[in-house]
Structure formats: C-alpha cells, structure tokens
Scaffold this motif. Structure first.
Motif, PDB file in Angstrom:
ATOM      1  N   ARG A 192       1.138  -1.152  -0.066  1.00  0.00           N
ATOM      2  CA  ARG A 192      -0.229   0.032   0.264  1.00  0.00           C
ATOM      3  C   ARG A 192       1.035   1.335  -0.020  1.00  0.00           C
ATOM      4  N   MET A 193       2.296   0.957   1.039  1.00  0.00           N
ATOM      5  CA  MET A 193       2.635   2.608   1.347  1.00  0.00           C
ATOM      6  C   MET A 193       3.711   2.477  -0.265  1.00  0.00           C
ATOM      7  N   ALA A 194       4.686   1.783  -0.427  1.00  0.00           N
ATOM      8  CA  ALA A 194       5.294   1.872  -1.849  1.00  0.00           C
ATOM      9  C   ALA A 194       6.497   2.781  -0.894  1.00  0.00           C
ATOM     10  N   PRO A 195       7.310   2.567  -0.348  1.00  0.00           N
ATOM     11  CA  PRO A 195       8.336   3.679   0.140  1.00  0.00           C
ATOM     12  C   PRO A 195       8.747   4.195  -1.225  1.00  0.00           C
ATOM     13  N   ALA A 196       9.122   5.190  -0.390  1.00  0.00           N
ATOM     14  CA  ALA A 196      10.729   6.751  -2.053  1.00  0.00           C
ATOM     15  C   ALA A 196      12.362   5.297  -2.248  1.00  0.00           C
ATOM     16  N   ARG A 197      12.286   5.145  -0.587  1.00  0.00           N
ATOM     17  CA  ARG A 197      13.557   4.040  -0.563  1.00  0.00           C
ATOM     18  C   ARG A 197      13.952   2.824   0.045  1.00  0.00           C
ATOM     19  N   PRO A 198      13.049   1.801  -0.910  1.00  0.00           N
ATOM     20  CA  PRO A 198      12.573   0.223  -0.773  1.00  0.00           C
ATOM     21  C   PRO A 198      13.723  -0.119   0.334  1.00  0.00           C
ATOM     22  N   ARG A 199      15.048  -0.140  -0.613  1.00  0.00           N
ATOM     23  CA  ARG A 199      16.163  -0.517   0.372  1.00  0.00           C
ATOM     24  C   ARG A 199      16.284  -0.219   1.384  1.00  0.00           C
ATOM     25  N   VAL A 200      16.132   1.443   1.795  1.00  0.00           N
ATOM     26  CA  VAL A 200      17.078   1.600   2.951  1.00  0.00           C
ATOM     27  C   VAL A 200      15.827   1.234   3.579  1.00  0.00           C
ATOM     28  N   TRP A 201      14.435   1.459   3.653  1.00  0.00           N
ATOM     29  CA  TRP A 201      13.374   0.895   4.196  1.00  0.00           C
ATOM     30  C   TRP A 201      13.662  -0.479   4.898  1.00  0.00           C
ATOM     31  N   ALA A 202      14.130  -1.022   3.630  1.00  0.00           N
ATOM     32  CA  ALA A 202      14.112  -3.062   3.888  1.00  0.00           C
ATOM     33  C   ALA A 202      15.077  -3.383   5.153  1.00  0.00           C
ATOM     34  N   PHE A 203      16.658  -3.104   4.607  1.00  0.00           N
ATOM     35  CA  PHE A 203      17.332  -2.822   5.996  1.00  0.00           C
ATOM     36  C   PHE A 203      17.184  -2.372   6.608  1.00  0.00           C
ATOM     37  N   GLY A 204      16.328  -1.354   7.227  1.00  0.00           N
ATOM     38  CA  GLY A 204      16.373  -0.308   8.338  1.00  0.00           C
ATOM     39  C   GLY A 204      15.258  -1.557   9.035  1.00  0.00           C
ATOM     40  N   LEU A 205      14.137  -1.756   9.064  1.00  0.00           N
ATOM     41  CA  LEU A 205      13.084  -3.033   9.189  1.00  0.00           C
ATOM     42  C   LEU A 205      13.630  -4.325   9.663  1.00  0.00           C
ATOM     43  N   ALA A 206      15.086  -4.940   8.679  1.00  0.00           N
ATOM     44  CA  ALA A 206      15.827  -6.107   9.258  1.00  0.00           C
ATOM     45  C   ALA A 206      16.380  -5.635  10.843  1.00  0.00           C
ATOM     46  N   ALA A 207      17.268  -4.695  10.246  1.00  0.00           N
ATOM     47  CA  ALA A 207      17.852  -3.962  11.258  1.00  0.00           C
ATOM     48  C   ALA A 207      16.981  -3.694  12.958  1.00  0.00           C
ATOM     49  N   VAL A 208      15.634  -3.682  12.548  1.00  0.00           N
ATOM     50  CA  VAL A 208      15.231  -3.951  14.220  1.00  0.00           C
ATOM     51  C   VAL A 208      14.594  -4.398  14.187  1.00  0.00           C
ATOM     52  N   TRP A 209      13.866  -5.958  13.490  1.00  0.00           N
ATOM     53  CA  TRP A 209      14.055  -7.308  14.118  1.00  0.00           C
ATOM     54  C   TRP A 209      15.233  -8.103  14.028  1.00  0.00           C
ATOM     55  N   LEU A 210      15.613  -7.534  13.723  1.00  0.00           N
ATOM     56  CA  LEU A 210      17.101  -8.486  14.108  1.00  0.00           C
ATOM     57  C   LEU A 210      17.744  -7.903  15.551  1.00  0.00           C
ATOM     58  N   GLY A 211      17.426  -6.393  15.794  1.00  0.00           N
ATOM     59  CA  GLY A 211      17.953  -6.518  16.921  1.00  0.00           C
ATOM     60  C   GLY A 211      16.781  -7.174  18.427  1.00  0.00           C
ATOM     61  N   SER A 212      16.034  -7.239  17.699  1.00  0.00           N
ATOM     62  CA  SER A 212      14.718  -7.604  18.816  1.00  0.00           C
ATOM     63  C   SER A 212      15.402  -9.747  18.555  1.00  0.00           C
ATOM     64  N   ALA A 213      15.663  -9.961  17.672  1.00  0.00           N
ATOM     65  CA  ALA A 213      15.592 -11.563  18.189  1.00  0.00           C
ATOM     66  C   ALA A 213      16.525 -11.751  18.687  1.00  0.00           C
ATOM     67  N   LEU A 214      17.401 -10.569  18.986  1.00  0.00           N
ATOM     68  CA  LEU A 214      19.111 -11.567  19.603  1.00  0.00           C
ATOM     69  C   LEU A 214      18.895 -11.549  20.855  1.00  0.00           C
ATOM     70  N   PRO A 215      17.953 -11.550  21.882  1.00  0.00           N
ATOM     71  CA  PRO A 215      17.466 -11.777  23.394  1.00  0.00           C
ATOM     72  C   PRO A 215      17.398 -12.937  23.478  1.00  0.00           C
ATOM     73  N   GLY A 216      16.694 -13.351  22.874  1.00  0.00           N
ATOM     74  CA  GLY A 216      15.832 -14.716  22.369  1.00  0.00           C
ATOM     75  C   GLY A 216      17.520 -15.492  22.471  1.00  0.00           C
ATOM     76  N   ALA A 217      18.120 -15.479  20.670  1.00  0.00           N
ATOM     77  CA  ALA A 217      19.464 -15.915  21.201  1.00  0.00           C
ATOM     78  C   ALA A 217      19.857 -16.584  22.440  1.00  0.00           C
ATOM     79  N   SER A 218      20.246 -15.464  22.500  1.00  0.00           N
ATOM     80  CA  SER A 218      20.943 -15.488  24.306  1.00  0.00           C
ATOM     81  C   SER A 218      20.696 -16.481  25.260  1.00  0.00           C
ATOM     82  N   ALA A 219      18.987 -16.253  25.457  1.00  0.00           N
ATOM     83  CA  ALA A 219      18.596 -17.044  26.719  1.00  0.00           C
ATOM     84  C   ALA A 219      18.250 -17.984  25.871  1.00  0.00           C
ATOM     85  N   LEU A 220      18.327 -18.167  24.917  1.00  0.00           N
ATOM     86  CA  LEU A 220      17.754 -20.010  24.185  1.00  0.00           C
ATOM     87  C   LEU A 220      18.629 -20.971  24.058  1.00  0.00           C
ATOM     88  N   LEU A 221      20.373 -20.320  23.724  1.00  0.00           N
ATOM     89  CA  LEU A 221      21.306 -20.868  23.397  1.00  0.00           C
ATOM     90  C   LEU A 221      22.347 -20.828  24.609  1.00  0.00           C
TER      91      LEU A 221
END
Length: 488
Positions: free
Chosen positions: A310-339
C-alpha cells in the motif's frame, strides 16, 4: 526465498543440540525403545521414533536428528503453504526469512521436542487439504485427513488446532461446488482415525487430575486463561521471541486487506496457547508455544507485506535494511537466552562421557532412580538405559535400592556408580519439606559412604543457574563422577 532457506538450514545444522525437557528426554526415548507405554501427548511421534530406532540405534540423539530433518522440511513447507493464500507480494519470502532466523524456531528442531514432527504433519496436511479442496482431488484429501490425524495424536492441543486450521482453510473454498460434502466426509474420517486417541487422552487427563498434576477444567479455569497467558505466552515474552514480529501481527488487525486472515491466524494461535496452560511450566513455554508462534510469524509477514504494497516506500532498500536491522535487534535476546548453557547440558555431556568410559560388555551400572531414597517428590530421575544396551554397550542397569536388594553384585567387567546432576536434584517443594538438607541426595551419598570406590571419570562443573523447579538450590559446584565399586 531460497537464500532464506539456505541460511536457516546452516543455522539449524550449526547450533548445538539441547535437551529441553529436564531429563524427560531419556524417559521419552526409553518409552520409544521399549514400546510398551504411550505418553499422554499421543502415539504418533512414538511410532515414528520406534521406526527410526529400527534403522538406527535407540538414542535420544536419533530423535534430535529426526527433528532436525523435520525442522528443515518446515523451512520449505511453510512458505509454500503461505503462497497458496494469494498473499501480498513477498509474503512467502518474508516468512522464510523470519522462520529461518527466529532463534526459538532454529533451536526447536535441535531438541527432543515431540511436537516438531507434529508441526510437519500439521503443515503438510494443511497444504494437501488446501490443494485438495481447490482441485477436488480425493487422493489429496485422503492424505490430508491422515496427516491431520497424525498431527492430532502428537500433542493434546493439536486435537483442537488441527480441525480449527482445516475449517479456516476450507472457508476459503466455500465457493467451490460440493465443498460442504467433501468437508463433512473428511471430518467423519478424521474423527474415526482420532477417536482412539481421544479416549486415551480422556483417560490420561483423568489420571493426572487425580494425581493433582492437572487442574479441574471447569468454566472458572478457562475464564482465568487470558490472565495466565498474559505472563506466559511466547509472543509476549521479548526475552525469548522477537517483539517486532508480535507488534506487526497485531498491527495487521487494523488493515482492511489483511484483517480477516491475520485475525484467523491469531485466533488459532491464541487457542493453541490457551490449551497449553493446562500444564505449562515456564521452562516449557518455548517448546510448547513454538507452533503458535509460527502462526503469529505468518500473520506478521502478511501484515508487513500488505503495508509495503500500500505504501510503496520511496527508498525501498533503505526501509528494508532498516526493518531487518530492527527485527534482528529484537531477536538477539532470544538467541542469548535460548542457547545459554544449562546444568542439563552439562549432565548430558557427562553421561555421554561416562557411557563411553564403560567396558563394552559385562559391566553393571548403578544409577539413582525414581524409587530410590529420598522420595523423588516430583523430581525427574530418568536415566538413558538404552545407552547401556547393544549396539552402544551391553551392561546391566540397577537402581541404588535394586542393587542392594540384589545383594550388591560385582559384575565380571566391574560395577560402576554414576553420580551426575540427578544426585543433586530435588524439587523445591521437597527441599522445603526437609527431604534432602545436604546438596547431594542421601541415596547417592549413602552408597558412597558405605562402599569402597575408585574414580574412573570425574568432573567439577559450576551450577549454571537453577530451573523453575528449584532442582539445584544454591549449590555452587557439582562433582560429577563415574566410580568403580569394590567389595567391602
């Protein structure tokens, strides 16, 4: 998408296996090896393990290897199932990446968790069900019914989740002529296959309620389930699960184009987690809620890709890498706790070393058992007895009391006593009742006091933190050993 599958595969093969059921993995593997007992959860995984044990050695690591293969298959299966629902572009790829990189999913296939093959049966059955309804192919519908019946016999909550998922998928095909007849026929066939398991489950729950392990399941209990889930549902625990995934899934409820599908996915996930509260120790949350969290992940991917379309961001790669970085940051605590390494990891490593140090044949092994003193008081003491049988070793296993009742035999290749974490484990309720005031339980300490011994293998390992059952108390270090017993 295939890059995501490749990365997920590498992660699953790279991380070490973990036994997450606090010694119950040994009991589950022994049940499969002996094949004389069906657990409450159902017979389907047990039959699969028994088939694997016929081809490979009976071993809990055989189960872990089987689950790893099931987990790898899910990496391909789930995006394929998602793609059938005409989702927004990119949804299947996002699902593949999210499932491949989420720590709890990566670890789940490297454990003895018996729900892993159940998830594969559920996913494969759902895929055949959807394709069979779309094409009216009876053979696919038959396959779907069989696989969904196997899934239902893998975990108690899947008895409700499997038909709920089938109904949700069938609703998409309600414009197909004759869909009601096909759904009704499949429902009757599924119930016929699952009926013996329903009787088994009813009997097992009654026994556990009589023992006090399962609460009374009246209306009052179910009214309290939302409160219970608020503090225990995996998608609501940022320390174990990426909070970004949960937020995206909830956001999907407020978008017109994704609302219905996301609502259905989250409703089934909520049902799934609600049913687990009947017996949900906190240490079991990651393994019991992994399947429901998969549905939350699919809902999040659909919501994200719908927003992107719907939104079709103007700079899709920047948005994609930004979202991926935020998601990975939220996933790291799980990796530390579970492993993080646990006392049970140390116990598993030491048991492997102890078995390897035994003579190939002719030995006797003494190990603490459920019937030994002091009373186990809800403490798991399962021992991997199958590792003492061919093709691993050919040794005779005794409990501490059983060895005494047998007049303390010393076998031709020696009699050995295993002192591992179970000799230090006692449920917090047992400690509070004064059952074992010292760090080592009396059954093990008494045998060492009363009999001459010489060490064959010895390790000092730290207490890596108590579990929720309070097994290990404040003990700072454990002295693990394999002793050879001698005559007095």
């Amino acid at each position: 998408m295939w890059a995501a599958v490749a990365v997920g595969t590498v992660l699953r093969l790279a991380i070490p296996y973990k036994l997450v059921m606090v010694f119950s993995a040994y009991r589950l593997a022994e049940d499969a090896a002996a094949f004389v007992h069906v657990p409450r959860s159902g017979a389907a995984p047990l039959v699969l393990y028994r088939m694997a044990f016929a081809a490979w050695a009976p071993d809990h690591l055989t189960m872990v290897a089987l689950h790893t293969a099931c987990g790898l298959a899910l990496l391909v299966l789930l995006p394929a199932l998602v793609a059938r629902g005409s989702p927004p572009p990119g949804t299947a790829a996002v699902v593949a990446w999210a499932v491949g990189l989420t720590p709890v999913f990566a670890l789940d296939g490297r454990t003895e968790n018996p729900i892993v093959p159940g998830l594969l049966w559920l996913g494969t059955g759902a895929l055949l069900w959807d394709a069979g309804l779309a094409s009216a192919r009876r053979f696919w519908l038959v396959g779907a019914v069989v696989l969904l019946a196997l899934a239902a016999q893998s975990r108690p909550e899947l008895v409700a989740v499997a038909p709920a998922a089938a109904v949700a998928l069938a609703w998409r095909h309600r414009a197909q002529p004759g869909w009601r007849v096909r759904v009704a026929g499949a429902a009757v066939a599924w119930l016929a296959l699952v009926a013996p398991h329903l009787l088994h489950l009813r009997h097992a729950i009654a026994l556990e309620q009589a023992a006090g392990s399962v609460p009374a399941l009246g209306p009052g209990y179910w009214l309290q389930v939302p409160v219970r889930l608020a503090g225990s549902a995996l998608p609501l625990l940022p320390a174990l699960f990426p909070v970004v995934t949960t937020l995206l899934a909830v956001a999907g409820l407020f978008a017109a184009k994704t609302r219905n599908t996301v609502a259905a996915l989250l409703a089934i996930a909520a049902l799934w987690m609600a049913l687990t509260t009947v017996d949900l120790p906190r240490t079991s949350v990651p393994r019991l809620h992994a399947g429901a969290a998969l549905l939350v992940t699919v809902a999040a991917a659909r919501a994200l890709c719908g927003w992107w379309q719907r939104m079709a961001p103007a700079r899709p790669r920047v948005w994609a890498f930004g979202l991926a970085a935020v998601w990975l940051g939220s996933a790291l605590p799980g990796a530390s706790a579970l492993l993080a390494r646990t006392n049970e990891d140390d116990a598993e490593q030491f048991l492997r070393e102890a078995v390897a140090a035994l003579p190939a044949t002719g030995a006797c092994v003494v190990a603490l058992d459920m019937g030994d003193e002091p009373p186990a008081h809800r403490t798991q003491r399962a021992f991997p007895a199958y590792l003492l049988r061919p093709p691993h070793r050919d040794a005779k296993l005794y409990s501490v009391e059983g060895w005494r009742r047998a007049d303390q035999p010393l076998c031709p290749a020696g009699t050995y006593f295993v002192v591992d974490h179970r000799c230090f484990a006692m449920h917090a309720d047992g400690r509070a009742a004064g059952i074992t005031p010292s760090p080592m339980v009396d059954g093990c300490a008494r045998l060492l006091r009363e009999h001459p011994w010489s060490p064959v293998l010895a390790r000092s390992v730290p207490n890596r933190g108590d579990n929720e059952y309070g097994y290990y108390g404040a003990t700072r270090q454990f002295r693990l050993a394999l002793y050879r017993l001698a005559r007095r």
